[in-house]
Design a protein around this motif. Structure first.
Motif, mmCIF file in Angstrom:
data_model
loop_
_atom_site.group_PDB
_atom_site.id
_atom_site.type_symbol
_atom_site.label_atom_id
_atom_site.label_comp_id
_atom_site.label_asym_id
_atom_site.label_seq_id
_atom_site.Cartn_x
_atom_site.Cartn_y
_atom_site.Cartn_z
ATOM 1 N N LEU A 140 0.107 19.106 -10.464
ATOM 2 C CA LEU A 140 -0.143 20.453 -10.969
ATOM 3 C C LEU A 140 -0.107 21.496 -9.857
ATOM 4 N N SER A 141 -0.327 21.077 -8.605
ATOM 5 C CA SER A 141 -0.275 22.034 -7.498
ATOM 6 C C SER A 141 1.149 22.515 -7.255
ATOM 7 N N ASP A 142 2.151 21.739 -7.691
ATOM 8 C CA ASP A 142 3.558 22.121 -7.530
ATOM 9 C C ASP A 142 4.208 22.519 -8.848
ATOM 10 N N VAL A 143 3.437 22.539 -9.931
ATOM 11 C CA VAL A 143 3.970 22.859 -11.257
ATOM 12 C C VAL A 143 3.150 23.989 -11.861
ATOM 13 N N ASP A 144 3.841 25.036 -12.304
ATOM 14 C CA ASP A 144 3.169 26.168 -12.947
ATOM 15 C C ASP A 144 3.702 26.285 -14.371
ATOM 16 N N VAL A 145 2.803 26.270 -15.363
ATOM 17 C CA VAL A 145 3.204 26.330 -16.772
ATOM 18 C C VAL A 145 2.681 27.628 -17.382
ATOM 19 N N GLN A 146 3.585 28.359 -18.033
ATOM 20 C CA GLN A 146 3.194 29.576 -18.737
ATOM 21 C C GLN A 146 3.871 29.596 -20.098
ATOM 22 N N VAL A 147 3.169 30.172 -21.100
ATOM 23 C CA VAL A 147 3.745 30.363 -22.431
ATOM 24 C C VAL A 147 3.715 31.859 -22.727
ATOM 25 N N LEU A 148 4.889 32.465 -22.844
ATOM 26 C CA LEU A 148 5.004 33.893 -23.078
ATOM 27 C C LEU A 148 5.861 34.128 -24.313
ATOM 28 N N LYS A 149 5.234 34.689 -25.373
ATOM 29 C CA LYS A 149 5.945 35.014 -26.618
ATOM 30 C C LYS A 149 6.684 33.803 -27.177
ATOM 31 N N GLY A 150 6.028 32.635 -27.140
ATOM 32 C CA GLY A 150 6.608 31.444 -27.726
ATOM 33 C C GLY A 150 7.588 30.713 -26.851
ATOM 34 N N VAL A 151 7.892 31.250 -25.664
ATOM 35 C CA VAL A 151 8.825 30.597 -24.736
ATOM 36 C C VAL A 151 8.014 29.906 -23.641
ATOM 37 N N VAL A 152 8.332 28.636 -23.378
ATOM 38 C CA VAL A 152 7.603 27.855 -22.381
ATOM 39 C C VAL A 152 8.353 27.895 -21.048
ATOM 40 N N TYR A 153 7.647 28.295 -19.985
ATOM 41 C CA TYR A 153 8.224 28.350 -18.644
ATOM 42 C C TYR A 153 7.506 27.311 -17.773
ATOM 43 N N VAL A 154 8.252 26.309 -17.301
ATOM 44 C CA VAL A 154 7.704 25.321 -16.374
ATOM 45 C C VAL A 154 8.375 25.562 -15.025
ATOM 46 N N SER A 155 7.593 26.022 -14.046
ATOM 47 C CA SER A 155 8.139 26.362 -12.732
ATOM 48 C C SER A 155 7.781 25.246 -11.747
ATOM 49 N N LEU A 156 8.820 24.672 -11.107
ATOM 50 C CA LEU A 156 8.643 23.566 -10.167
ATOM 51 C C LEU A 156 9.027 24.030 -8.772
ATOM 52 N N SER A 157 8.193 23.728 -7.786
ATOM 53 C CA SER A 157 8.479 24.152 -6.416
ATOM 54 C C SER A 157 9.593 23.303 -5.818
ATOM 55 N N ASP A 158 10.360 23.899 -4.895
ATOM 56 C CA ASP A 158 11.467 23.156 -4.290
ATOM 57 C C ASP A 158 10.952 22.029 -3.397
ATOM 58 N N ASN A 159 9.721 22.177 -2.851
ATOM 59 C CA ASN A 159 9.155 21.116 -2.013
ATOM 60 C C ASN A 159 8.961 19.832 -2.807
ATOM 61 N N MET A 160 8.665 19.968 -4.095
ATOM 62 C CA MET A 160 8.440 18.812 -4.937
ATOM 63 C C MET A 160 9.745 18.209 -5.437
ATOM 64 N N LEU A 161 10.773 19.061 -5.654
ATOM 65 C CA LEU A 161 11.999 18.605 -6.312
ATOM 66 C C LEU A 161 13.072 18.091 -5.353
ATOM 67 N N TYR A 162 13.299 18.819 -4.244
ATOM 68 C CA TYR A 162 14.510 18.574 -3.454
ATOM 69 C C TYR A 162 14.193 18.106 -2.042
ATOM 70 N N LYS A 163 15.174 17.435 -1.465
ATOM 71 C CA LYS A 163 15.112 17.156 -0.038
ATOM 72 C C LYS A 163 15.259 18.471 0.721
ATOM 73 N N SER A 164 14.645 18.553 1.890
ATOM 74 C CA SER A 164 14.613 19.807 2.641
ATOM 75 C C SER A 164 16.016 20.351 2.894
ATOM 76 N N GLY A 165 16.227 21.647 2.533
ATOM 77 C CA GLY A 165 17.489 22.319 2.756
ATOM 78 C C GLY A 165 18.642 21.767 1.954
ATOM 79 N N SER A 166 18.346 21.040 0.855
ATOM 80 C CA SER A 166 19.394 20.381 0.095
ATOM 81 C C SER A 166 19.211 20.649 -1.395
ATOM 82 N N TYR A 167 20.244 20.276 -2.170
ATOM 83 C CA TYR A 167 20.122 20.349 -3.626
ATOM 84 C C TYR A 167 20.006 18.957 -4.245
#
Length: 288
Positions: A140-167
């Motif tokens: 949860l420290s790297d994931v931010d969840v918001q619900v705005l007008k019925g739309v769900v936004y899940v924001s994930l930090s790049d530190n959690m998802l990707y290798k450094s400087g890479s996709y």
């Protein structure tokens, strides 16, 4: 701030109690102090984000309350007209039956607005809880969840998802992505947009021209991971990159750049699906 002050006080007591400490102990204490400062900054940042979300929810509640007040005023006017009609029925040709029907309809609409406001608040709570129920505290420290007008936004930090400087997706992202994939699969009729975002620092990598490329490639990596590793239907998925042009924080600070380097998973129900969700939201007692 109180946490930092308490930590400083403990450090001073330790120094006074021991007279002097080794350089190694001093460096360890200083490292703990810096970690506490960083933790405090993160907590303050999350507090500001929560305050912004609360402000948006308060505005929506205020709008619904205004509509309720207007309908109540209209109901009062209709009731007054009915009373005048009944008092002097022989002075006009007012259709009393029609007036009663209008009052009944106004009452039903007021109740509809009240129910919609309550269910809208409950819907946001239900969706947020569903999305975060399987995430650990660390995730949860790297994931931010918001619900705005019925739309769900899940924001994930790049530190959690990707290798450094890479996709390329990192190994540690697998556990979290599998849980996100489960939620996406649960909402099987919803459209899902994977949106990459970067800070404003120019990228200098072979075959990556700029931040537009990097953000789009990162979004595409997540889409392909959801498809190939977690069997999410690719027809539901869209990958897009917004480069550095959709910041959520100030790029002039390091903390701001960290927040801007993110990938958003946007789960969008169609209108009929959104109304169905409202119908499934719990009532005031927490029951569906």
């Amino acid at each position: 701030m109180r946490l930092i002050r308490l930590s400083l006080a403990l450090l001073l007591l330790a120094v006074i109690g021991q007279g002097c400490i080794s350089k190694k102990k001093y460096e360890a204490l200083n490292t703990d102090y810096e970690k506490l400062r960083e933790s405090t900054r993160d907590i303050n940042s999350k507090y500001q984000t929560s305050q912004q979300s609360l402000a948006g929810a308060t505005a929506r509640v205020t709008s619904l309350e205004d509509q309720i007040a207007q309908q109540k005023a209209a109901l009062t006017a209709l009731q007054s007209a009915l009373e005048k009609c009944l008092a002097g029925a022989n002075q006009g040709n007012v259709n009393v039956s029609k007036l009663v029907d209008e009052i009944t309809a106004a009452n039903k609409y007021i109740q509809h607005l009240v129910n919609t406001k309550n269910k809208s608040d409950s819907l946001n709570m239900v969706l947020t809880n569903n999305l975060t129920r399987s995430l650990s505290r660390e995730e949860l420290s790297d994931v931010d969840v918001q619900v705005l007008k019925g739309v769900v936004y899940v924001s994930l930090s790049d530190n959690m998802l990707y290798k450094s400087g890479s996709y390329e997706i990192s190994d540690k992202a697998g556990a979290t992505l599998s849980k996100i994939a489960k939620i996406i699969t649960d909402y099987k009729d919803y459209d899902v947009l994977i949106e990459g975002n970067t800070d404003n620092v120019p990228i200098s990598k072979p075959n990556i021209r700029n931040n537009w490329d990097l953000s789009a490639l990162r979004a595409s990596s997540v889409v392909q991971a959801l498809q190939t590793m977690y069997s999410v239907d690719p027809k539901r998925l869209t990958a897009g990159g917004r480069g550095e042009y959709n910041p959520v924080a100030d790029n002039n600070t390091e903390d701001g750049k960290v927040k801007n380097r993110r990938t958003q998973i946007i789960i969008t129900p169609k209108l009929d699906q959104f109304m169905e969700l409202i119908g499934q939201a719990p009532d005031a007692d927490g029951k569906k």
